[in-house]
Design an enzyme around this catalytic site. Structure first.
Site, PDB file in Angstrom:
ATOM      1  N   LYS A 200     -28.968 -96.333 -12.120  1.00 35.68           N
ATOM      2  CA  LYS A 200     -30.301 -95.722 -11.944  1.00 35.68           C
ATOM      3  C   LYS A 200     -30.765 -95.059 -13.237  1.00 35.68           C
ATOM      4  CE  LYS A 200     -28.610 -93.266  -8.574  1.00 35.68           C
ATOM      5  NZ  LYS A 200     -27.305 -93.892  -8.350  1.00 35.68           N
TER       6      LYS A 200
ATOM      7  N   ASP B  67     -24.051 -95.028  -8.593  1.00 29.65           N
ATOM      8  CA  ASP B  67     -23.577 -95.572  -9.866  1.00 29.65           C
ATOM      9  C   ASP B  67     -24.023 -97.012 -10.088  1.00 29.65           C
ATOM     10  OD1 ASP B  67     -22.270 -93.125 -10.215  1.00 29.65           O
ATOM     11  OD2 ASP B  67     -20.539 -93.835  -9.095  1.00 29.65           O
TER      12      ASP B  67
ATOM     13  N   GLN C 258     -27.564 -90.239  -6.236  1.00 28.41           N
ATOM     14  CA  GLN C 258     -26.793 -90.899  -5.162  1.00 28.41           C
ATOM     15  C   GLN C 258     -27.492 -92.193  -4.714  1.00 28.41           C
ATOM     16  OE1 GLN C 258     -27.326 -87.201  -4.780  1.00 28.41           O
ATOM     17  NE2 GLN C 258     -25.728 -87.393  -6.282  1.00 28.41           N
TER      18      GLN C 258
ATOM     19  N   GLY D 167     -24.097 -88.563 -11.804  1.00 27.21           N
ATOM     20  CA  GLY D 167     -23.723 -88.815 -13.188  1.00 27.21           C
ATOM     21  C   GLY D 167     -24.438 -90.078 -13.622  1.00 27.21           C
ATOM     22  N   HIS D 168     -25.408 -89.917 -14.509  1.00 27.65           N
ATOM     23  CA  HIS D 168     -26.182 -91.072 -14.974  1.00 27.65           C
ATOM     24  C   HIS D 168     -25.892 -91.286 -16.449  1.00 27.65           C
ATOM     25  CE1 HIS D 168     -28.197 -90.785 -11.203  1.00 27.65           C
ATOM     26  NE2 HIS D 168     -28.875 -89.705 -11.500  1.00 27.65           N
TER      27      HIS D 168
HETATM   28  P1  GDP Z   1     -26.237 -94.183 -12.008  1.00 27.54           P
HETATM   29  O1  GDP Z   1     -25.479 -93.032 -11.453  1.00 27.54           O
HETATM   30  O2  GDP Z   1     -26.862 -95.034 -10.966  1.00 27.54           O
HETATM   31  O3  GDP Z   1     -27.222 -93.779 -13.077  1.00 27.54           O
HETATM   32  O4  GDP Z   1     -25.148 -95.106 -12.726  1.00 27.54           O
HETATM   33  P2  GDP Z   1     -23.952 -94.639 -13.694  1.00 27.54           P
HETATM   34  O5  GDP Z   1     -24.539 -94.260 -15.015  1.00 27.54           O
HETATM   35  O6  GDP Z   1     -23.073 -93.651 -13.012  1.00 27.54           O
HETATM   36  O7  GDP Z   1     -23.109 -95.973 -13.782  1.00 27.54           O
HETATM   37  C1  GDP Z   1     -23.644 -97.148 -14.279  1.00 27.54           C
HETATM   38  C2  GDP Z   1     -22.853 -97.567 -15.547  1.00 27.54           C
HETATM   39  O8  GDP Z   1     -23.138 -98.912 -15.846  1.00 27.54           O
HETATM   40  C3  GDP Z   1     -23.202 -96.778 -16.780  1.00 27.54           C
HETATM   41  O9  GDP Z   1     -22.050 -96.623 -17.562  1.00 27.54           O
HETATM   42  C4  GDP Z   1     -24.221 -97.658 -17.500  1.00 27.54           C
HETATM   43  O10 GDP Z   1     -24.221 -97.485 -18.919  1.00 27.54           O
HETATM   44  C5  GDP Z   1     -23.708 -99.026 -17.145  1.00 27.54           C
HETATM   45  N1  GDP Z   1     -24.736-100.067 -17.014  1.00 27.54           N
HETATM   46  C6  GDP Z   1     -25.984 -99.980 -16.497  1.00 27.54           C
HETATM   47  N2  GDP Z   1     -26.559-101.204 -16.460  1.00 27.54           N
HETATM   48  C7  GDP Z   1     -25.651-102.073 -16.954  1.00 27.54           C
HETATM   49  C8  GDP Z   1     -25.635-103.491 -17.145  1.00 27.54           C
HETATM   50  O11 GDP Z   1     -26.580-104.214 -16.825  1.00 27.54           O
HETATM   51  N3  GDP Z   1     -24.470-104.030 -17.666  1.00 27.54           N
HETATM   52  C9  GDP Z   1     -23.394-103.269 -17.999  1.00 27.54           C
HETATM   53  N4  GDP Z   1     -22.303-103.878 -18.485  1.00 27.54           N
HETATM   54  N5  GDP Z   1     -23.385-101.947 -17.833  1.00 27.54           N
HETATM   55  C10 GDP Z   1     -24.488-101.354 -17.306  1.00 27.54           C
HETATM   56  P1  IMO Z   2     -24.964 -90.958  -8.787  1.00 27.05           P
HETATM   57  O1  IMO Z   2     -26.303 -90.291  -8.807  1.00 27.05           O
HETATM   58  C1  IMO Z   2     -21.313 -91.966  -6.582  1.00 27.05           C
HETATM   59  C2  IMO Z   2     -20.097 -89.161  -3.444  1.00 27.05           C
HETATM   60  C3  IMO Z   2     -18.806 -88.395  -3.664  1.00 27.05           C
HETATM   61  C4  IMO Z   2     -18.338 -88.245  -2.225  1.00 27.05           C
HETATM   62  C5  IMO Z   2     -19.651 -88.012  -1.471  1.00 27.05           C
HETATM   63  C6  IMO Z   2     -19.953 -86.547  -1.201  1.00 27.05           C
HETATM   64  O2  IMO Z   2     -24.233 -90.924 -10.081  1.00 27.05           O
HETATM   65  O3  IMO Z   2     -25.057 -92.335  -8.198  1.00 27.05           O
HETATM   66  P2  IMO Z   2     -20.796 -84.558  -2.740  1.00 27.05           P
HETATM   67  O4  IMO Z   2     -20.142 -83.885  -3.914  1.00 27.05           O
HETATM   68  O5  IMO Z   2     -22.143 -85.120  -3.037  1.00 27.05           O
HETATM   69  O6  IMO Z   2     -20.796 -83.681  -1.514  1.00 27.05           O
HETATM   70  O7  IMO Z   2     -19.802 -85.788  -2.375  1.00 27.05           O
HETATM   71  O8  IMO Z   2     -20.670 -88.576  -2.288  1.00 27.05           O
HETATM   72  N1  IMO Z   2     -21.094 -89.028  -4.532  1.00 27.05           N
HETATM   73  C7  IMO Z   2     -21.354 -89.990  -5.413  1.00 27.05           C
HETATM   74  N2  IMO Z   2     -20.787 -91.206  -5.602  1.00 27.05           N
HETATM   75  N3  IMO Z   2     -22.362 -91.586  -7.361  1.00 27.05           N
HETATM   76  C8  IMO Z   2     -22.959 -90.386  -7.166  1.00 27.05           C
HETATM   77  O9  IMO Z   2     -24.081 -90.023  -7.806  1.00 27.05           O
HETATM   78  C9  IMO Z   2     -22.431 -89.507  -6.192  1.00 27.05           C
HETATM   79  N4  IMO Z   2     -22.758 -88.260  -5.764  1.00 27.05           N
HETATM   80  C10 IMO Z   2     -21.939 -87.984  -4.740  1.00 27.05           C
HETATM   81  O10 IMO Z   2     -17.891 -89.141  -4.448  1.00 27.05           O
HETATM   82  O11 IMO Z   2     -17.793 -89.452  -1.762  1.00 27.05           O
HETATM   83 MG    MG Z   3     -23.524 -92.227 -11.454  1.00 26.96          MG
END
Ligand code: GDP
Ligand code: IMO
Ligand code: MG
Length: 434
Positions: free
Chosen positions: A16, A13, A228, A40-41
């Site tokens: 990416k 999170d 991840q 979850g992106h």
């Molecule tokens: P990922 O799993 O690595 O793709 O990240 P997620 O989407 O799960 O979580 C990142 C969150 O931060 C998302 O809600 C993005 O919209 C938000 N985000 C990404 N870059 C920035 C930033 O530079 N500033 C802020 N405030 N939010 C950001």
């Molecule tokens: P993105 O791509 C954050 C965590 C789960 C749990 C562990 C194992 O959005 O960064 P799983 O269901 O994969 O067997 O769970 O990994 N986990 C993540 N945490 N971001 C993710 O993906 C994750 N994918 C799995 O919360 O601790």
């Molecule tokens: Mg994510």
């Protein structure tokens, strides 16, 4: 042209999805190489009229939102077919063209019984649970290694599929019934469910390794996007509190069929603070008002499960480890804007374990569990930085924060996120090679 790898630097999170989307206009292929719909992106796209469209992607590569990109689901991914088609339909309804999507014939599918197993195993573990996303990820990778997995290519021949499902269920039904005290899965129903997707899936299925190699030969740019992150990697993460796939740069090669000799750059996405979802050690975790402020300001609630994310300060021991494990050439620091408004911004520079200082990640899991962060307290800033587009526009203390982190993690910071939108970013160095 070379391949470029993009990985998460911490526990996921980091942003990416946003970083991949940002590069979308300049690359030809975006390949998801590991994980499944545990990811979850979130990608936020600003319209010219100031409106913001938010997309949450789980299984599809983030490149699907860029009109000229070929999105690829690589052999290292585990595919839940129900989720795949729901996600495709959801995007099509919003006017996103998903017709370019290709899927590796060797990717594994998540059969329904593995979703059940994931949940019952967690329940069975009780307080020793991992806190998985419950999507069947772990059991499906376990089947792959046990050689009882079902692959995308198996779906197109009913006889073969039936043989494979039977072989898997010989083992798995014993587990479901005798260990976990739940219902056995029915071979016919599983075969029927998986076969129901075959016709829609067929046109997307390819030898993606071959296609990607040909693309590289033809001077196309291939971006390999991790799900991840480094500390969730099954080998290099905080085992056993990890996911079940290879989320680091090495996994990009096995999960796509592209050899290491073709990878020219490794970009790691590093959040300006740290978050974690699920169980496991987290040295800089905050349990006070500052942690709550980070969670609220950073909107730190899971894209996949909605769980509140655990929050803490930047940990540069992890940053250095990420640089080493992945061979990081460039970092993107995201969410710097979320750190606005703190009097002091602590940065963890080392750990103390039972009175001994550790500058590198302790190899022993128990030591990591007991690690106490050694902090440097940097001065904070109060100005809104979301409008900054050059490094020099940032307040002096924000610049100092980035420069100190850069020094501690040992690779250059090439871009800095100052907001969730596609254009809310400062580029210091070009992320793509000329
Ligand atoms: P990922 O799993 O690595 O793709 O990240 P997620 O989407 O799960 O979580 C990142 C969150 O931060 C998302 O809600 C993005 O919209 C938000 N985000 C990404 N870059 C920035 C930033 O530079 N500033 C802020 N405030 N939010 C950001
Ligand atoms: P993105 O791509 C954050 C965590 C789960 C749990 C562990 C194992 O959005 O960064 P799983 O269901 O994969 O067997 O769970 O990994 N986990 C993540 N945490 N971001 C993710 O993906 C994750 N994918 C799995 O919360 O601790
Ligand atoms: Mg994510």
């Amino acid at each position: 042209m070379p391949a470029i790898v993009l990985v998460g630097a911490q526990w996921g999170d980091e942003g990416k999805g946003k970083a991949t989307d940002l590069m979308g206009s300049a690359v030809d292929y975006v390949v998801k190489f590991n994980g499944g719909n545990n990811a979850g992106h979130t990608v936020v796209i600003e319209g010219e009229d100031g409106t913001r469209e938010k997309y949450a992607l789980h299984l599809l590569p983030s490149g699907i939102l860029s009109p000229n990109v070929v999105p690829v689901i690589g052999n290292g991914v585990v595919v839940d077919l129900e989720v795949l088609f729901k996600e495709i339909e959801g995007l099509e309804e919003r006017g996103v063209d998903t017709s370019r999507l290709v899927i590796s014939a060797s990717a594994h599918v998540i059969p329904p019984y593995n979703r059940t197993l994931d949940k019952v195993i967690e329940r069975f573990l009780g307080k020793r649970k991992i806190g998985t996303t419950g999507r069947g990820i772990g059991p499906t990778y376990a089947d792959k290694m046990n050689r009882i997995g079902i692959r995308v290519q198996d779906l197109f021949d009913e006889n073969i599929l039936r043989q494979k499902v039977e072989a898997a269920l010989d083992v798995k039904n014993q587990m479901l019934v005798k260990i976990y005290n739940t219902r056995a899965a029915d071979v016919d129903l599983v075969v029927e469910e998986l076969r129901s997707y075959a016709d829609r899936l067929a046109p997307m299925v390819r030898d993606t390794s071959l296609e990607l190699q040909k693309a590289l030969d033809a001077d196309k740019i291939v971006l390999l996007e991790a799900g991840q992150a480094t500390l969730l990697d099954v080998d290099h993460g905080t085992y056993p509190f990890v996911t079940s796939s290879s989320a680091t740069a090495g996994g990009a090669c096995t999960g796509s069929g592209i050899p290491p000799t073709r990878v020219a750059r490794v970009i790691a996405i590093l959040k300006a603070y740290t978050t974690r979802v699920g169980e496991g050690p987290f040295p800089t975790e905050l349990f006070d008002d500052d942690g709550e402020t980070l969670r609220k300001t950073g909107q730190e609630y899971g894209t996949t499960t909605g769980r509140p994310r655990r929050c803490g300060w930047m940990d540069t021991v992890i940053g250095r480890y990420t640089t080493r494990i992945n061979g990081v050439t460039d970092f993107v620091i995201t969410k710097l804007d979320v750190l606005t408004g703190f009097e002091k911004v602590p940065v963890c520079v080392a750990y103390e374990v039972d009175g001994v200082r550790h500058d590198e990640m302790p190899v022993n899991q128990s030591d990591f569990h007991h690690a106490k962060p050694v902090y440097e307290h940097l001065d904070g800033w109060w100005e809104d930085i979301s409008g900054c587009r050059t490094f020099e526009e940032l307040p002096e203390n924000a610049q100092k924060y980035v420069l100190r982190v850069e020094e501690l993690i040992g690779a250059r910071v090439s871009a800095i996120g100052v907001g969730p939108g596609r254009h809310e970013i400062i580029e210091r160095h070009a992320l793509l090679p000329d």
